[in-house]
Design an enzyme around this catalytic site. Structure first.
Site, PDB file in Angstrom:
ATOM      1  N   ASP A  32       0.834  -1.025   0.080  1.00  0.00           N
ATOM      2  CA  ASP A  32       0.073  -0.026   0.053  1.00  0.00           C
ATOM      3  C   ASP A  32       0.999   1.269   0.083  1.00  0.00           C
ATOM      4  OD1 ASP A  32      -2.203   1.793   0.573  1.00  0.00           O
ATOM      5  OD2 ASP A  32      -1.384   1.698   2.332  1.00  0.00           O
ATOM      6  N   ASP A  34      -0.313   4.942   0.795  1.00  0.00           N
ATOM      7  CA  ASP A  34      -0.500   6.148   1.807  1.00  0.00           C
ATOM      8  C   ASP A  34      -0.501   5.593   3.250  1.00  0.00           C
ATOM      9  OD1 ASP A  34      -2.535   8.592   0.456  1.00  0.00           O
ATOM     10  OD2 ASP A  34      -1.296   7.165  -0.612  1.00  0.00           O
TER      11      ASP A  34
END
Length: 242
Positions: A32, A34
């Site tokens: 991922d 953020d």
């Protein structure tokens, strides 16, 4: 029933296996972006440019905790609030606020050293994801594209996302599908994959991987991950490897 967790060191817990593992037994790692590879939630910081950070951040937090189950709807709501943000505003977010999280470069480098491929799969935006890709030497990226106006409002965000060949929003289901698609194209089995994330929308891809890693994650994610890094950098994963 949740498998009991074992503390290996302060801020580092595992469940369902006994370390060490061999990093070279894995062939693909999916991150991922953020709050995992980078230190911010980009959508929240972009919203700050138009005075809507608190409103957007509240939706982001609820989505990441799993309290909002329709990620696509939550993202469309947040992106709509970005209407009028300029590309100069976006650039300032990148220059002034976005930083790689500690250990990101070290972990990616270690993975590439043993021949692993690296995937960045994000519910965030290509404006940032492509730059993170270039900085870290990441092999594959899937992220959302913010629509930019032409004509009188040229260079401003419209508050909409651009449709891509695979869809318009990279949500949890798309993250999982992308991980498995890239693995299949490379002739890599799911058990040879690592998936790292922090929010509820990362759980589908984490559940599909042979090793799931939560990084400074929401409670729901920590409880389901095989590894939970609760202090220190991303490279703490290497403490479990040989």
């Amino acid at each position: 029933m949740t498998t009991p967790a074992t503390a290996i060191a302060p801020g580092l817990t595992v469940r369902g296996f006994t370390p060490p593992l061999r990093l070279s037994d894995f062939k693909l790692i999916a991150f991922d972006m953020d709050s995992t590879l980078i230190n911010i939630e980009c959508v929240d910081e972009i919203a700050d440019a138009v005075g809507r950070k608190a409103e957007v951040a509240a939706i982001t937090e609820a989505a990441m905790r799993g309290e909002i189950t329709d990620f696509k709807d939550s993202l469309r709501r947040r992106v709509a609030l970005l209407k009028g943000v300029t590309m100069a505003d976006m650039e300032r977010v990148y220059v002034e606020r976005l930083r790689l999280n500690p250990g990101a470069a070290e972990l990616v480098r270690a993975c590439k050293t043993v021949g692993m491929k690296v995937l960045l799969v994000s519910g965030g935006f290509t404006f940032f994801a492509h730059r993170v890709r270039d900085t870290l030497g990441i092999d594959f990226v899937r992220a959302n594209i913010l629509e930019v106006a032409s004509g009188p409002n040229c260079g401003e965000l419209t508050g909409r996302l651009v449709e891509q060949a695979w869809g318009d929003i990279c949500d949890g289901a798309e993250k999982r599908r992308t991980l498995l698609e890239v693995a299949s194209l490379l002739d890599i089995a799911p058990h040879e994959c690592i998936a790292m994330g922090d929010g509820a929308n990362d759980l589908p891809m984490m559940g599909a991987a042979g090793l799931s890693v939560a990084y400074h994650a929401k409670p729901k994610v920590r409880e389901q991950a095989m590894v939970s890094i609760e202090s220190g950098g991303l490279d703490r994963l290497l403490e479990l490897m040989r």
